[in-house]
Each structure stands twice: as structure tokens, then as C-alpha cells.
Design a protein around this motif. Structure first.
Motif, PDB file in Angstrom:
ATOM      1  N   TYR A  39       6.533   5.515  67.072  1.00 31.79           N
ATOM      2  CA  TYR A  39       7.386   4.605  67.837  1.00 31.79           C
ATOM      3  C   TYR A  39       8.094   3.625  66.918  1.00 31.79           C
ATOM      4  N   ASP A  40       7.364   3.142  65.929  1.00 34.13           N
ATOM      5  CA  ASP A  40       7.980   2.221  64.967  1.00 34.13           C
ATOM      6  C   ASP A  40       9.128   2.916  64.239  1.00 34.13           C
ATOM      7  N   SER A  41       8.899   4.166  63.873  1.00 37.49           N
ATOM      8  CA  SER A  41       9.953   4.933  63.213  1.00 37.49           C
ATOM      9  C   SER A  41      11.140   5.136  64.143  1.00 37.49           C
ATOM     10  N   LEU A  42      10.858   5.398  65.396  1.00 42.11           N
ATOM     11  CA  LEU A  42      11.920   5.633  66.374  1.00 42.11           C
ATOM     12  C   LEU A  42      12.825   4.425  66.514  1.00 42.11           C
ATOM     13  N   ILE A  43      12.239   3.262  66.641  1.00 40.77           N
ATOM     14  CA  ILE A  43      13.084   2.102  66.876  1.00 40.77           C
ATOM     15  C   ILE A  43      13.751   1.630  65.593  1.00 40.77           C
ATOM     16  N   ARG A  44      13.179   1.980  64.452  1.00 42.11           N
ATOM     17  CA  ARG A  44      13.868   1.638  63.207  1.00 42.11           C
ATOM     18  C   ARG A  44      15.177   2.405  63.101  1.00 42.11           C
ATOM     19  N   ARG A  45      15.138   3.674  63.450  1.00 42.07           N
ATOM     20  CA  ARG A  45      16.307   4.507  63.187  1.00 42.07           C
ATOM     21  C   ARG A  45      17.064   4.897  64.438  1.00 42.07           C
ATOM     22  N   GLY A  46      16.403   4.875  65.557  1.00 40.28           N
ATOM     23  CA  GLY A  46      17.055   5.418  66.755  1.00 40.28           C
ATOM     24  C   GLY A  46      17.406   4.399  67.795  1.00 40.28           C
ATOM     25  N   GLY A  47      17.137   3.169  67.541  1.00 39.23           N
ATOM     26  CA  GLY A  47      17.247   2.195  68.628  1.00 39.23           C
ATOM     27  C   GLY A  47      18.600   1.555  68.774  1.00 39.23           C
ATOM     28  N   ASN A  48      19.658   2.201  68.468  1.00 37.23           N
ATOM     29  CA  ASN A  48      20.944   1.543  68.651  1.00 37.23           C
ATOM     30  C   ASN A  48      21.880   2.415  69.486  1.00 37.23           C
ATOM     31  N   LYS A  49      22.849   1.767  70.063  1.00 41.07           N
ATOM     32  CA  LYS A  49      23.680   2.436  71.056  1.00 41.07           C
ATOM     33  C   LYS A  49      24.503   3.551  70.456  1.00 41.07           C
ATOM     34  N   ASP A  50      24.799   3.463  69.170  1.00 38.17           N
ATOM     35  CA  ASP A  50      25.648   4.482  68.580  1.00 38.17           C
ATOM     36  C   ASP A  50      24.988   5.847  68.629  1.00 38.17           C
ATOM     37  N   ARG A  51      23.689   5.833  68.529  1.00 40.93           N
ATOM     38  CA  ARG A  51      22.993   7.107  68.560  1.00 40.93           C
ATOM     39  C   ARG A  51      22.734   7.488  70.006  1.00 40.93           C
ATOM     40  N   ASP A  52      21.873   6.868  70.646  1.00 38.15           N
ATOM     41  CA  ASP A  52      21.632   7.037  72.082  1.00 38.15           C
ATOM     42  C   ASP A  52      20.608   5.993  72.479  1.00 38.15           C
ATOM     43  N   GLU A  53      21.071   4.984  73.173  1.00 39.57           N
ATOM     44  CA  GLU A  53      20.194   3.840  73.428  1.00 39.57           C
ATOM     45  C   GLU A  53      19.024   4.211  74.324  1.00 39.57           C
ATOM     46  N   ARG A  54      19.125   5.326  75.037  1.00 39.12           N
ATOM     47  CA  ARG A  54      18.020   5.681  75.925  1.00 39.12           C
ATOM     48  C   ARG A  54      16.775   6.011  75.129  1.00 39.12           C
ATOM     49  N   GLY A  55      16.947   6.388  73.886  1.00 37.20           N
ATOM     50  CA  GLY A  55      15.801   6.733  73.054  1.00 37.20           C
ATOM     51  C   GLY A  55      14.751   5.645  73.043  1.00 37.20           C
ATOM     52  N   THR A  56      15.168   4.394  73.098  1.00 32.76           N
ATOM     53  CA  THR A  56      14.184   3.323  73.029  1.00 32.76           C
ATOM     54  C   THR A  56      14.236   2.421  74.249  1.00 32.76           C
ATOM     55  N   SER A  57      14.787   2.892  75.329  1.00 31.09           N
ATOM     56  CA  SER A  57      14.790   2.113  76.564  1.00 31.09           C
ATOM     57  C   SER A  57      13.463   2.339  77.276  1.00 31.09           C
ATOM     58  N   VAL A  58      12.829   1.269  77.685  1.00 33.00           N
ATOM     59  CA  VAL A  58      11.518   1.376  78.334  1.00 33.00           C
ATOM     60  C   VAL A  58      11.701   1.965  79.735  1.00 33.00           C
TER      61      VAL A  58
END
Lengths: 489, 274
Positions: free
Chosen positions: B178-197
Motif C-alpha cells: 500500500y505504501d508503494s501504491l500511494i507513493r507511485r500511483g496516488g495521483n490523478k494523472d495515473r488513475d486516482e481511483r487506485g488510492t481512493s478509499v
């Protein structure tokens, strides 16, 4: 079935065959459905309905529709086939069986020609006029829609104006400067009968943007919406994406941000200090936490709170704490993290300018400003260390009894007894008391006077006074303070 | 690919769940939940006063999905709005709605994205979504956010703050992932749903009196009946200009802008830390 993208099938043509309303509202935009023809690749399937993907007004891909979603809409006759890379195809449905399909120019012309059929619906008219760039009609349609929305909710109407109308209007101008829509924000406020609009743009090279030219262009566009008047104010605010500001460039902090930071800081203390301190603690500690919490809740400026927490910095020679037991609430354990998170707001502290004559202030506010954090030790309190103090706060109760503080001339000349010494063996109202010295020996330091009547809790700010002399009567020695009328910047 | 089904005999990982549960009770009020759906459901939802579960291929049953704070769209396919047949609307719902209908599950990411492999770079295929399941209550989202993002606003923007979490072991694979996910995947440019609760409900979620606002195509406000209903129920209208297929990538940005603005303007009224 795969999405057909550029490079895979540039030769394939797709013909619009149907326009399907996505909202079920007429008149309104519809979605063109395509069927492929002249297939030269294996990626597209002849009997499948497709929709387009658009980027910057160009078709970048075709995607097959899901099963069961190809029904309805109105058949399109003789629309030209298109391929990837062509301008986007639009469809406008004037009725359930009356649609126009074509590129932007074709659809915009149809909207302009038949605008009377749309005009009665305020928001549909807005959408159509914006799309077709009917600059003559936009002011009126926008104003009508704005009024309608304001009847529902004022805040919502302003949000629509700022985030939709203004932002969309400025979009093309911003695009020409290679500014991404996601990096801009519009904020507005009504002030002195004028609308003040601020466009905040996060840009990687803000110094390269022709600011005046951009501001003028944006201002003109906003006037064209009909929701921005000639005498309204427009400001372009540029921020660097780098995060590190250019040397000498200040970052303006909005009041809303300070508000939010203060709340965050209080929540931080709640979670990291108070709640852990209360777990399994004695009644005495619980009461202590309750009292300290009350103090924390009274802080209004983040810089004041940081200063307060600084008192608990470990291994530092700090002034005496208000009571020894407070060390059992472990502020020092969180001091480093607190300062890391909030330290950059240290400068936002209470100053003389925050006090308004005639307004009332609680004893807490004055104790926080004077950094004494103790409502019992009032009267005369310098703000800061003697010799470097920036002001003296005099807060007195006018009881009306003999030998009490009183106005010699209401609001102008004040009789204020010197502060009593702590030890009874000392002479009464000793002039060498630190608080009294802060007035007598530093005549240039402003004296902020706050008064209240007996039985009141809060003090009224009476303004800045200056020291005239010390006089004595049977009640003891007292200061004569006179109002200066001076304004401190 | 089969559906995710909770195996009652399996002992799922719990380090993330315990880490989140160990955080102090948040003092601030939780932000709302959001539910994005097609506009054809708008009137029904307002009339019935509830959101209804629909068939879900990811879990093989009927589920209703909502997200914490972010107006994330849980599409059936990769990316936003693909193959959307109708215009989207977003309901912004007071989180107290969960007092009447408790969530069945809460996950720290979009489980649909996980199933489609969108999160594969960070989440090992041997990890099940149930390894990441949090305690099914609203403040789990707040506690998670405090740990990994610091505050709601940072979570909303998807900015990784590097909170320096140290109280976990390298073998706590779900925390590492999860820490890795939000480091690299948590922004809207990629897909914000990846880290949306993500909140999941198995039953209908009553929302009568709980809908704070609705983001909807502005053309809907030409309907005087709808305007009257929204005004009567004190539902804030947040209209946007919807043109099919037109700048689809901006559509998601518009929803985020409108929601951010709404939270900013109403934070004092609702006691949000924003």
C-alpha cells in the motif's frame, strides 16, 4: 473487442449512423454512434457499433459499445465518414427524432440558426451558446442561468460561475500558453460592490508568462461572459510548480489556509497529546488535560500556538510553566514533529493591528497575546522580554470603588494603579516591579488599554495610550495614561 | 478471472487493519462519501431516497460502491468514462448515512482496479483484497489517511507526503504494498481511483436527508420540477457543462474541482478539516 487506436487502423473509416441522447433531455447534445466501413485492418468489426474518443478536438480512437447499449436515438442520414486523426464529430438533438451531426462548424451553425428553439431552456442555451461560441448571446444566457441557480442557492451559483463559466471561458487562452486545465483555479469574492476574481495558475516557468498581456486577455474574456463587469477586478496569481519559490518570491497565504492549518494543528495535539495522556490516567490528569485543552481551543492564530508549544521544547531553558503537572502532558514528545509540520506558519501571530477599538476580547486572548497563558496574573503585562517588549497590555476592572482604577477623563485619561509586589514585605506598589518598569522606563512602547466593569468577563479595547507620570494618593501610586490617537502599523 | 470471495477458512493478513485501528479516534468530522452513477438513476435515487446495490462482477454478488471524499468513478472498464452510455452524476453524501447501513467492507483502493491489474505494479498477485480490508466504519478511512497522507486534503490531491511510517515489519506485505501504491500511483494523472478509499455496501443505503450535494449536467436544471425538489430537500446543485465525448479527460478534473470547492465553501458549516 479491442479499442481501435491510431497506428492500428488509420485507413479505417467510421460513419456516424445514429445520434443517441445521453441525458434524455431535448434540445441537448447527443452522442454519435459509428459503424466501420472500408475495413483494412482486423482490429475493427463490421457489425459493431463504435463511439469516438476525443482529445483536443481530434478523434484519437474508436471503442466498441457494450452490448445492449446500441438502441434508441435518431438515425443519421448521409453524414461523412471519418477516421482517427480527423476533427471530432458532434451531434445536437433538437428533438427525439431531430438531430444534426457533423464537425464543430456544422453543429455550431445549426445551433446558431435554430437558437430560438433552445433559448427557452436557460442551461441548455448556456451549453449550446458556449459550444457554438455565440459571443453575442453568451452574456444574456449566462446571466439568466446564474439568476436561476442563485434562486436555488447563492453559493452554488457562484461556484458554477467560477468553476464552469469563467474557467471554460479562459480555457482556450490558457491552452495557448500550454497551461493544463488541472493547474488552474478560479476564486472570487464580492467586495465593496465589486467582484474580485483571482485566477491561480500553477506553472513551471511563471516568470516567462507575459503577465500583463495575459491578464488583459483574460479580463476581456470574462467581461464577455456577462457575469463580470467593467469595474470588477481580475488578478492573475502565478505559482511555481517547483515548490521551491524563486529567491525573494513570497508565497501569499490565504486566510482560509491559515484557518485550516490552525484546525489541523489543534487536531494534531488532540490526537498526539491529549488523547494518549488521558488513557488510563488519574482524575487529576484528566482534569489537567481538560483545562489545557480549553487553553488550546482559545488560540486563534497558528503562530501564537507554535510559540506556546515552543515552551515545551526539550532541553531548552524555558520560562516557568504555568503549573508543574503540565509536564505530565507530553508536549515535548511531539514538539519536533509539530514544528516540522507547522513551523513555517510561525510568523502568523497576534499583533497590535489585530485589536479593534471598541471590540471585546476575552482574558484568554490577552493572556495568549502577552504569552503569560495565565488569566490570574493580569493587570499590567509586557508583551515579550523587558527591554525587547513590543507592547504593554493593561487590562483593568473599573469597579467604581474608592482607590480603584478609574477614568480621569472617559476614554482619554486613565488612572491605573501600579502592579502590586509579590511579597508583602516590599513597599506597596513598588516602582521597580518589572511590569511597572515596562511602562515607566520605556515611554515609546505602546500601551494597549483594555477595561471592563465589575462582573464582566471580557475586556473592551480602548486604544493605545502613553505614560505621562506616576502620582500617589492614599490608595498608593498610580500611572496617569493618556490616549495617543496613534496608529501602529 | 474469478470473483473475489472471502474464504472463511483462510486467515487473511491484518497488519494494515491493525495499524489503522491503532490510531487515535480522529477528532475531526469525516468528509462525505461520494457515489458516481449514470444520470438515468438521478430521479429514482432522489425519489426513493436510497442507493441500490447492483450486480458486481468483481465480488460476484450485488454491491453498492462509494468512495471517501474523492468523486472517483468506478467504471466497468479501464480509465474514466469509457463506454459510459449516459452522463455521470455524483452524489455527495453525509457519512452519517453509514450509521443506518454499515459498510460491508472498506478497502484502501478501488478493488475493480485491482482486479483489472491496474495496480499490479505495486500489489503482488498473491495478495487478496481482503488482506487490505479495514474495519468497516467511517473513521477507518480517516485513520488510514492520517497515517499515509497526513490529512484529508493531501489524500484528496493524492500527494504522497512520506509520513515516515516505521511501526511495521518488512513482512507486513500489505503495508509495504500500500505504501508503494500511494507513493507511485496516488495521483490523478495515473488513475486516482487506485488510492481512493472504497466503501462497499451489500444492502440499499438510505440517503434521504443525507445527500448534501449533487454534481450533475447543468441541462438538468432546466427542469423546474427537479429544481423545486432539490431546493425543498436542501440539496446543493453543482452543475457542470456536459458535452458527450468532449474533453473526457477534463470531466474527471471538473468533478474534482467542483467537489474541492464544495468542501472549501462548506467546511465551517459541516465541521470538516479542510
Amino acid at each position: 473487442m479491442a479499442v481501435v487506436r491510431a497506428g492500428q487502423d488509420r485507413a479505417d473509416l467510421y460513419r456516424p449512423v445514429r445520434a443517441v441522447s445521453m441525458t434524455g433531455l431535448f434540445p441537448g447534445f447527443a452522442r454519435p454512434h459509428f459503424t466501420p466501413e472500408n475495413l483494412q485492418s482486423s482490429e475493427a468489426s463490421a457489425n459493431t457499433v463504435y463511439v469516438q474518443h476525443i482529445q483536443d478536438e481530434q478523434i484519437i480512437a474508436f471503442e466498441p459499445l457494450e452490448e445492449g447499449s446500441t438502441e434508441g436515438g435518431v438515425a443519421v442520414a448521409e453524414a461523412p465518414a471519418v477516421r482517427i486523426g480527423d476533427p471530432a464529430v458532434y451531434a445536437y438533438a433538437f428533438g427525439p427524432s431531430d438531430a444534426v451531426v457533423g464537425d464543430r462548424g456544422v453543429v455550431a451553425q445549426a445551433i446558431e440558426d435554430r437558437f430560438d428553439e433552445i433559448a427557452a431552456k436557460e442551461f441548455a442555451a448556456c451549453t449550446a451558446a458556449q459550444f457554438a461560441r455565440l459571443v453575442q448571446r453568451l452574456p444574456d444566457v449566462n446571466r439568466r442561468a446564474f439568476r436561476l441557480l442563485a434562486e436555488l442557492d447563492t453559493v452554488s451559483s457562484r461556484q458554477w460561475r467560477d468553476s464552469i463559466v469563467f474557467l471554460i471561458t479562459l480555457r482556450d487562452e490558457l491552452r495557448s500558453m500550454h497551461i493544463r486545465p488541472g493547474s488552474v483555479q478560479v476564486r472570487s469574492q464580492d467586495k465593496d460592490n465589486r467582484l474580485e476574481v483571482t485566477l491561480s495558475v500553477t506553472f513551471d516557468r511563471p516568470h516567462e508568462l507575459p503577465r500583463k498581456q495575459t491578464e488583459d486577455a483574460c479580463r476581456k474574456l470574462l467581461i464577455g461572459t456577462g457575469l463580470f463587469r467593467q469595474n470588477d477586478v481580475f488578478t492573475l496569481q502565478l505559482e511555481s510548480t517547483a515548490g521551491d519559490l524563486a529567491v525573494g518570491q513570497l508565497r501569499m497565504v490565504e486566510a482560509g489556509e491559515l484557518d485550516a492549518v490552525m484546525k489541523e494543528a489543534k487536531f494534531f495535539l488532540e490526537e498526539k497529546v491529549f488523547l494518549p495522556a488521558m488513557r488510563g490516567s488519574s482524575r487529576r490528569i484528566v482534569n489537567l488535560v481538560r483545562d489545557t485543552r480549553q487553553w488550546i481551543s482559545k488560540f486563534q492564530k497558528i503562530g501564537d500556538l507554535i510559540r506556546y508549544i515552543d515552551r515545551f521544547q526539550p532541553d531548552t531553558d524555558q520560562p516557568p510553566l504555568p503549573f508543574a503537572e503540565i509536564k505530565q502532558i507530553r508536549f515535548e514528545d511531539v514538539h519536533a514533529e509539530f514544528v516540522t509540520r507547522f513551523g513555517r506558519y510561525r510568523g502568523f501571530q497576534t499583533t497590535i493591528a489585530d485589536f479593534t477599538e471598541g471590540a471585546t476580547y476575552s482574558p484568554f486572548t490577552l493572556s495568549i497575546y502577552t504569552r503569560t497563558y495565565n488569566n490570574r496574573g493580569g493587570g499590567i503585562r509586557p508583551v515579550g522580554k523587558i527591554g525587547a517588549h513590543q507592547a504593554v497590555v493593561v487590562n483593568i476592572t473599573l469597579s467604581g470603588s474608592k482607590y480603584a482604577n478609574e477614568w480621569l477623563s472617559e476614554g482619554v485619561r486613565l488612572k491605573c494603579y501600579l502592579k502590586a509586589p509579590r511579597k508583602t514585605s516590599e513597599s506597596q506598589f513598588e516602582e521597580s516591579h518589572e511590569a511597572n518598569r515596562s511602562i515607566m522606563e520605556y515611554p515609546r512602547v505602546p500601551i494597549l488599554v483594555f477595561t471592563r466593569m465589575s462582573g464582566q468577563s471580557d475586556f473592551v479595547y480602548r486604544g493605545i495610550f502613553r505614560y505621562i507620570r506616576v502620582t500617589a494618593d492614599d490608595g498608593g501610586k498610580w500611572f496617569e495614561l493618556v490616549k495617543t490617537g496613534e496608529t501602529i502599523a | 478471472m474469478g470473483s473475489y470471495v472471502r474464504d472463511q477458512k483462510r486467515k487473511y493478513r491484518s497488519a494494515l487493519r491493525q495499524l489503522v485501528a491503532s490510531q487515535p479516534t480522529p477528532a475531526s468530522k469525516p468528509l462525505p462519501l461520494t457515489h458516481v452513477t449514470d444520470c438515468i438513476h438521478l430521479q429514482t435515487i432522489l425519489d426513493e431516497g436510497q442507493l441500490t446495490p447492483r450486480p458486481c462482477a468483481v465480488f460476484g454478488d450485488q454491491r453498492l460502491y462509494a468512495f471517501y471524499a474523492r468523486p472517483a468513478y468506478r467504471g466497468s472498464k479501464r480509465g474514466p468514462l469509457h463506454n459510459l452510455n449516459f452522463a455521470p452524476v455524483c452524489f455527495i453524501i453525509d457519512s452519517s448515512a453509514t450509521n443506518e447501513c454499515f459498510p460491508a467492507e472498506i478497502f484502501p483502493f478501488d478493488t475493480g482496479a485491482l482486479r483489472r491489474g491496474v495496480l499490479a505494479d505495486d500489489i503482488h498477485e498473491d495478495l487478496s483484497p481482503f488482506d487490505f480490508a479495514l474495519e468497516p466504519k467511517v473513521d477507518s478511512a480517516q485513520r488510514l489517511i492520517r497515517i499515509f497522507f497526513g490529512d484529508d486534503r493531501t489524500y484528496y490531491s493524492g500527494t504522497y507526503r512520506g509520513m515516515g511510517i516505521t511501526n511495521f515489519r518488512p513482512t507486513d506485505a500489505e503495508i509495504v504494498a500500500y505504501d508503494s501504491l500511494i507513493r507511485r500511483g496516488g495521483n490523478k494523472d495515473r488513475d486516482e481511483r487506485g488510492t481512493s478509499v472504497e466503501f462497499q455496501f451489500k444492502g440499499p443505503l438510505p440517503v434521504k436527508g443525507k445527500v448534501l450535494a449533487v454534481i450533475l449536467p447543468q441541462d438538468f436544471l432546466d427542469d423546474p420540477g427537479l429544481r423545486k425538489m432539490m431546493k425543498a430537500r436542501k440539496i446543493i446543485a453543482l452543475p457542470y457543462m456536459f458535452i458527450p465525448d468532449h474533453t473526457v479527460a477534463e470531466f474527471v478534473g471538473v468533478f474534482y474541482t467542483l467537489t474541492d470547492d464544495f468542501y472549501t465553501r462548506r467546511r465551517k458549516q459541516y465541521g470538516w478539516q479542510w
